[in-house]
Design a protein around this motif. Structure first.
Motif, PDB file in Angstrom:
ATOM      1  N   LEU A  62      30.215  39.435  38.827  1.00 50.04           N
ATOM      2  CA  LEU A  62      30.623  39.280  40.226  1.00 50.04           C
ATOM      3  C   LEU A  62      30.689  40.629  40.926  1.00 50.04           C
ATOM      4  N   LYS A  63      31.313  41.604  40.279  1.00 50.17           N
ATOM      5  CA  LYS A  63      31.413  42.938  40.892  1.00 50.17           C
ATOM      6  C   LYS A  63      30.030  43.545  41.119  1.00 50.17           C
ATOM      7  N   ARG A  64      29.154  43.353  40.122  1.00 54.03           N
ATOM      8  CA  ARG A  64      27.805  43.919  40.236  1.00 54.03           C
ATOM      9  C   ARG A  64      27.067  43.274  41.414  1.00 54.03           C
ATOM     10  N   THR A  65      27.210  41.950  41.535  1.00 52.99           N
ATOM     11  CA  THR A  65      26.523  41.251  42.616  1.00 52.99           C
ATOM     12  C   THR A  65      27.056  41.693  43.985  1.00 52.99           C
ATOM     13  N   LEU A  66      28.374  41.824  44.076  1.00 53.46           N
ATOM     14  CA  LEU A  66      28.970  42.245  45.348  1.00 53.46           C
ATOM     15  C   LEU A  66      28.519  43.657  45.712  1.00 53.46           C
ATOM     16  N   GLN A  67      28.519  44.549  44.712  1.00 56.57           N
ATOM     17  CA  GLN A  67      28.095  45.919  44.997  1.00 56.57           C
ATOM     18  C   GLN A  67      26.621  45.967  45.393  1.00 56.57           C
ATOM     19  N   GLU A  68      25.843  45.055  44.793  1.00 55.02           N
ATOM     20  CA  GLU A  68      24.415  44.950  45.152  1.00 55.02           C
ATOM     21  C   GLU A  68      24.272  44.541  46.619  1.00 55.02           C
ATOM     22  N   ILE A  69      25.015  43.519  47.018  1.00 56.17           N
ATOM     23  CA  ILE A  69      24.954  43.051  48.412  1.00 56.17           C
ATOM     24  C   ILE A  69      25.376  44.170  49.358  1.00 56.17           C
ATOM     25  N   LEU A  70      26.452  44.871  49.011  1.00 55.43           N
ATOM     26  CA  LEU A  70      26.963  45.920  49.896  1.00 55.43           C
ATOM     27  C   LEU A  70      26.058  47.149  49.876  1.00 55.43           C
ATOM     28  N   GLY A  71      25.451  47.431  48.725  1.00 54.46           N
ATOM     29  CA  GLY A  71      24.568  48.581  48.627  1.00 54.46           C
ATOM     30  C   GLY A  71      23.333  48.454  49.503  1.00 54.46           C
ATOM     31  N   ARG A  72      22.936  47.196  49.774  1.00 54.09           N
ATOM     32  CA  ARG A  72      21.757  46.955  50.611  1.00 54.09           C
ATOM     33  C   ARG A  72      22.076  47.117  52.080  1.00 54.09           C
TER      34      ARG A  72
END
Lengths: 170, 170
Positions: A144-154
């Motif tokens: 979940l954290k990885r996915t959220l950081q991915e969304i925010l990183g974009r």
């Protein structure tokens, strides 16, 4: 999700065709509300509006941020943020300094009092987070954290001054 | 996350000890903002505030909801929701009816005009969602939805009338 205590007409849309409960932006908004509401009440009891808590936590991690940097970090419009920082300055939680090399910029720092409050609230926030995550496995939490950081990183676009914050109550 | 254009003091906290960027309630709030902001601008262009869009989408899935059911579904306080429904009624998007068995309850239904607008905006919302998810794998998306539904499924407490919505801009 709501419990129904009285007979009611059948839903118009079959469950498999339902839109909102599978729409990720809605699920995120709802989950964000669920994950923040109890803690926000605690922050309010300590005299902080939600945006002020996010400012305090941002400055705990990273001192001397400019107003623009803080606006992106706490997801607020600059006029709202400027008012929040003024209130926090009056409460003795932050101080402002001109940037050493660019006098157009103001940098915001925590006071000792602000840091003490940040440390206390961060402990409370971590306990709230742990309680919310007790039904997820460690693997789910990591994913979940990885996915959220991915969304925010974009997301690299700056926050426009006139933009409304999602889930704002109007 | 913010780009730094001028020299600045070192962060007080080492990256490994940073709090906010790993705090799930914050990540959720931020991701919720990122996922909703572009679509919210589209809904606004169609004359709908964010809460009104959520009402419209809720009624598309499940007609004849009471005000209390809608309040939980769209995550809004009842006074705010009542005002939103009044505006939507005036715009010809919804109609209200007394419940057949409990006259204290009002149920809210879509009009034909409301349904037409809902269908149009749901298509736009789905396109926005697809764009946001293009960097995630199908497995990540499935896991994400399951985790979000798990978090929301655990949340059964009613929404108190005086509760502030997270990421409200004050």
């Amino acid at each position: 999700m709501a419990k129904r205590s009285t007979p009611r007409p059948a839903a118009r849309v079959a469950p498999d065709d339902a839109f909102l409960d599978r729409h990720l932006p809605y699920l995120f908004g709802h989950a964000s509300y669920v994950m923040n509401k109890d803690f926000d009440a605690r922050a309010k009891a300590a005299g902080l509006a939600p945006v002020e808590w996010r400012v305090l936590a941002s400055l705990y991690d990273d001192e001397g941020l400019t107003i623009g940097e803080l606006a992106r970090k706490v997801v607020a419009r600059q006029p709202t943020l400027t008012k929040a920082i003024k209130r926090m300055h009056e409460a003795g939680l932050v101080r402002r300094e001109d940037d050493a090399t660019d006098l157009r910029k103001t940098r915001v720092y925590q006071t000792r009092r602000g840091r003490t409050l940040a440390l206390r609230l961060i402990e409370v926030a971590k306990a709230h987070e742990a309680q919310l995550l007790q039904w997820l496995t460690p693997g789910e939490i990591t994913a979940l954290k990885r996915t959220l950081q991915e969304i925010l990183g974009r997301e690299r676009s700056p926050l426009p001054d006139d933009h409304e914050i999602v889930m704002k109550d109007a």
